[in-house]
Design a protein around this motif. Structure first.
Motif, short mmCIF file in Angstrom:
data_model
loop_
_atom_site.label_atom_id
_atom_site.label_comp_id
_atom_site.label_asym_id
_atom_site.label_seq_id
_atom_site.Cartn_x
_atom_site.Cartn_y
_atom_site.Cartn_z
N MET A 66 0.82 -1.21 0.00
CA MET A 66 0.00 0.00 0.00
C MET A 66 0.86 1.26 0.00
SD MET A 66 -3.22 0.75 2.41
CE MET A 66 -4.55 1.75 1.80
N ARG A 72 9.70 1.23 -1.08
CA ARG A 72 9.57 0.48 0.16
C ARG A 72 8.52 -0.63 0.02
NH1 ARG A 72 7.74 4.17 5.05
NH2 ARG A 72 5.78 4.16 3.90
N THR A 73 7.42 -0.28 -0.67
CA THR A 73 6.37 -1.26 -0.88
C THR A 73 6.85 -2.36 -1.85
OG1 THR A 73 4.83 0.56 -0.64
CG2 THR A 73 3.95 -1.49 -1.53
N VAL A 91 9.07 -5.54 -0.67
CA VAL A 91 8.46 -6.72 -0.06
C VAL A 91 7.93 -7.68 -1.13
CG1 VAL A 91 6.85 -7.39 1.78
CG2 VAL A 91 7.83 -5.14 1.79
#
Lengths: 272, 552
Positions: free
Chosen positions: A110, A181-182, A185
């Motif tokens: 998100m 950053r999203t 993952v």
């Protein structure tokens, strides 16, 4: 969750409606409530692999709430609950007891309305998601940080100052950092909640370009207030009004030839 | 219309002036307090230097060295006394017609004789010490009297009082070697006649008798006497003692009932040897002592800041060292913070991260209410209840642990409220971002929320420290009020020692001191020390808090 995507993603120009059975996210007759207050009414919608879906509609129409159902961020809101209906991702009901929210959120990333990097270094921001999964190897983390920053089109700008605080970046850079950053993952779906609302036009343009580029690898759902933006980045657009899904169709059609009157009124600026 | 606007404008100005004056008054009062504190305190150093010069000039400094040496001998004597008391105790427990009885009786007699002759020998130095103290005390009294006389005389000259019965000039007073009762009484009456009771009070005719200088010669003779005695009486005493010590032990045939007594005796002899090796140092210090060596001003400063003794109203010499009070305050604060930080920060994390709204609405007011309890009640509770509980684990009811517990209780609300605020100020979006990346609630709390709030929490802890170190009533009631540096070598035992604190001593002694005296100024200096510590802590916490504000 293995991607069941055999079929090519719909082309942006002249695409056709894809088959419902291949949907990544499928929403069926969803009612959603905050306490007594019902904010979504009987919403049914399918989102397909490798498409960019835009949610538009006036403030308070429930589009952000729906977005936050996909990674169950609404769990954090006291009194928020699904009244009836279901949301499935690859056939798994998200409300099922067996669903591990932590795993779900790794698959469904998100990006938030306001850029919200952690008060840490640029490197630490991207590595965070990997470190909390228990990944220790510096080499692997280094590689993934670089890869994610490259994908987010930020690498060239920050590669010499990875250890500086993320708050030293500009607003647009910060938002791209949040996207990186999203991506680190390795999610399958990326949810974006008005990702450009706090950015200037130039930065917005860069983020939009990025979204368009990411489509090849990810399924993306974008909530936006900005209809031009929806037009620029999305394949399909869903229009919400007062908690109801009014219309969902190919973006081009929604903008040029909507089938509902509310949609037309909203698009033409009569309200909202 | 114009008139109306004018009056509104006027009213506006008035309101503005009212609020501005409020702020201004507070700032002015703060400034006045600071100035007053420093003005009263700073004169301490001059006075203390004077006092120390008198300490040296009178020979008290010399007496102190002799006294220290004598104390060492007393320690040696305690060794022997211990052996004796253990032996006697054992002897008493023997059956009255047992076989060991006779042997024990003989051993006891021998040991008793040994102990006694050691004490007799020790007495030689004590007698000498007493002589020196007597001479020094007399000289000191003279010096104080002389100083007072010079001061009141200069006051008299300043006020242009007629010479009358007090024609002596300051120069003459400085030249004097003694004062008689008659003179002092006359001068006192002179001031009473001129309605200066305050000055008359400073002249004590009795001092003239106590000085007794008429029969013993001049004051200068006394210090000379002391100085000379180092090579005569003192040296003779030491020689005699050394001889006696070796005779006592060589003539002693141990005949103990208890096996461990042998070991104790060996220890005592070892200690004696160590003492004897130190004797030359004492000798050197005493022979080189000179009453006229000046006392530098910085020695007064270090004497205060690093002084290990706080002794007031002493017959020999007052000491104003802040260290016992400072260390007591810090020890109590340390205990309090060590307890309050986990409780305060822990409950803040619970309230902020875990508790339901209902729990929040109960717990928060409860914790915050603690700060509304008057500190005297908390102290009361400490004496009545907690002291008894603490006495299960330590020897004394009232010690640094008791006070530390209570101060921890008092400072938990401060730390809790501020820490909770700073946790609350961590933007929600950071938490959301962490969770959306697949972090658990604990990972989010430990890796994002807590680190983001850490500066705020540190400043909360610092403010808590400021509150603890400035707290008076509780420490005065519950810290045990023993003025001594806690013995940090005793491990955890240090927490069980009674201490006195900077705040406690001010509250306790300020009511009784003479205005303007050195004791009075010393208390102000303690106050200044406290003030500076609080200032530093406040400054640090504000700096940290500011940095924290800028980080978002």
């Amino acid at each position: 969750m293995q991607s069941v995507n055999d079929q090519k993603a719909p082309e942006r120009e002249g695409a056709t409606e894809p088959e419902p059975k291949n949907a990544t996210i499928s929403i069926r007759n969803l009612d959603f409530l905050y306490g007594e207050n019902q904010v979504l009414h009987d919403v049914s919608l399918d989102i397909f692999p490798n498409e960019v879906m835009a949610f538009i509609g006036p403030s308070g129409c429930g589009k952000s709430t729906l977005l936050r159902c996909f990674n169950r961020m609404n769990d954090l809101v006291e009194g928020a609950k699904i009244g009836k209906g279901s949301i499935e991702i690859h056939g798994t009901d998200l409300q099922d007891q067996s669903v591990d929210v932590i795993e779900l959120r790794k698959k469904v990333g998100m990006v938030f309305q306001k850029s919200n990097p952690f008060p840490k270094s640029i490197y630490q921001n991207v590595a965070y998601g990997l470190q909390i999964q228990g990944l220790k190897s510096k080499k692997i983390i280094d590689e993934k940080v670089e890869e994610s920053l490259r994908k987010a089109a930020l690498w060239e700008e920050v590669k010499d100052r990875l250890n500086e605080n993320a708050y030293g970046l500009s607003g647009g850079q910060q938002q791209r950092l949040c996207i990186a950053r999203t991506l680190a993952v390795e999610p399958e779906i990326i949810l974006m909640d008005e990702p450009c609302s706090a950015l200037d036009p130039v930065a917005t343009g860069r983020v939009e370009e990025l979204i368009f580029g990411l489509k090849a690898e990810y399924t993306i759902v974008v909530v936006t207030h900005n209809m031009q933006q929806a037009g620029r980045v999305s394949d399909r657009t869903a229009f919400f009004y007062l908690g109801k899904l009014i219309e969902c169709d190919l973006t081009k059609k929604i903008f040029l030839n909507p089938s509902k009157k509310e949609t037309e009124d909203y698009i033409s600026g009569k309200f909202g | 219309m114009d008139e109306k606007m004018k009056s509104t404008f006027k009213k506006d100005k008035l309101i503005k002036a009212f609020f501005a004056s409020n702020a201004l008054t507070s700032i002015i009062i703060l400034g006045l307090i600071t100035i007053f504190l420093f003005k009263e305190g700073i004169e301490f150093f001059g006075q203390y230097r004077h006092e120390l010069e008198r300490y040296r000039g009178s020979g008290m400094e010399y007496a102190k060295v002799v006294s220290t040496q004598h104390n060492e001998q007393t320690t040696l004597y305690r060794y022997l006394e211990n052996i004796l008391s253990k032996e006697v105790e054992h002897f008493e427990s023997l059956p009255s017609n047992g076989p060991n009885r006779e042997k024990g009786e003989q051993g006891r007699q021998d040991l008793l004789a040994l102990t006694r002759s050691f004490q007799d020998s020790k007495e030689l130095l004590l007698t000498y010490e007493k002589d020196v103290v007597k001479w020094a005390a007399e000289t000191k009294l003279f010096l104080i009297t002389q100083n007072d006389l010079i001061e009141v005389k200069s006051e008299a000259i300043e006020q242009k009082l007629p010479a009358e019965d007090f024609p002596e000039t300051i120069g003459e007073l400085k030249e004097r070697n003694s004062f008689t009762h008659r003179e002092l009484a006359r001068w006192r009456n002179y001031f009473i006649r001129h309605e200066r009771e305050d000055l008359a009070k400073r002249i004590n005719p009795k001092a003239g008798d106590e000085m007794g200088t008429t029969e013993k010669g001049k004051i200068n003779d006394l210090t000379d006497r002391i100085r000379k005695s180092a090579t005569v009486e003192y040296a003779e005493t030491l020689i005699a003692q050394e001889k006696q010590f070796s005779e006592i032990f060589s003539g002693f045939k141990p005949n103990f009932l208890l096996p461990e007594s042998e070991k104790s005796l060996a220890q005592a002899q070892e200690a004696l040897k160590e003492y004897l090796s130190k004797v030359p140092t004492y000798k050197e210090r005493l022979t080189q002592w000179d009453p006229l060596t000046p006392y530098p001003l910085h020695r007064a400063l270090t004497g205060f800041l690093l002084g290990k003794d706080w002794v007031t109203n002493s017959a020999r010499q007052d000491w104003f060292g802040v260290l016992p009070l400072l260390s007591g305050s810090l020890l109590v604060s340390l205990i309090a913070l060590a307890l309050a930080i986990p409780f305060g920060v822990g409950s803040a994390i619970y309230i902020n991260q875990i508790a339901t709204t209902r729990e929040q609405s109960i717990i928060k007011p409860c914790i915050e209410f603690i700060s509304a309890i008057p500190s005297v009640l908390i102290g009361f509770f400490g004496i009545a209840v907690l002291g008894g509980m603490v006495s299960f684990i330590t020897d004394e009811r009232l010690n640094s642990l008791t006070a530390g517990f209570l101060l921890a209780l008092m400072t938990v609300p401060t730390i809790f409220t501020l820490a909770e605020d700073s946790l609350n100020n961590v933007p929600r979006v950071l938490r959301d971002a962490s969770l959306s990346l697949g972090a658990t609630r604990w990972q989010t709390c430990a890796k994002v929320i807590f680190p983001s709030a850490i500066t705020g929490i540190i400043s909360a802890v610092l403010l808590g420290f400021g509150r603890v170190i400035g707290e008076t009533m509780v420490v005065l009631l519950c810290a045990g009020n023993r003025i001594a540096i806690p013995d940090f070598t005793s491990g955890f035992g240090v927490f069980a020692q009674p201490v006195h604190t900077m705040t406690g001593i001010i509250a306790q002694e300020m009511g009784e001191v003479e205005f303007g005296s050195i004791h009075y100024r010393a208390l102000f200096m303690v106050g200044i020390t406290l003030f500076l510590i609080s200032l530093l802590v406040n400054f640090l916490s504000q700096t940290i808090a500011n940095r924290y504000k800028n980080s978002y």
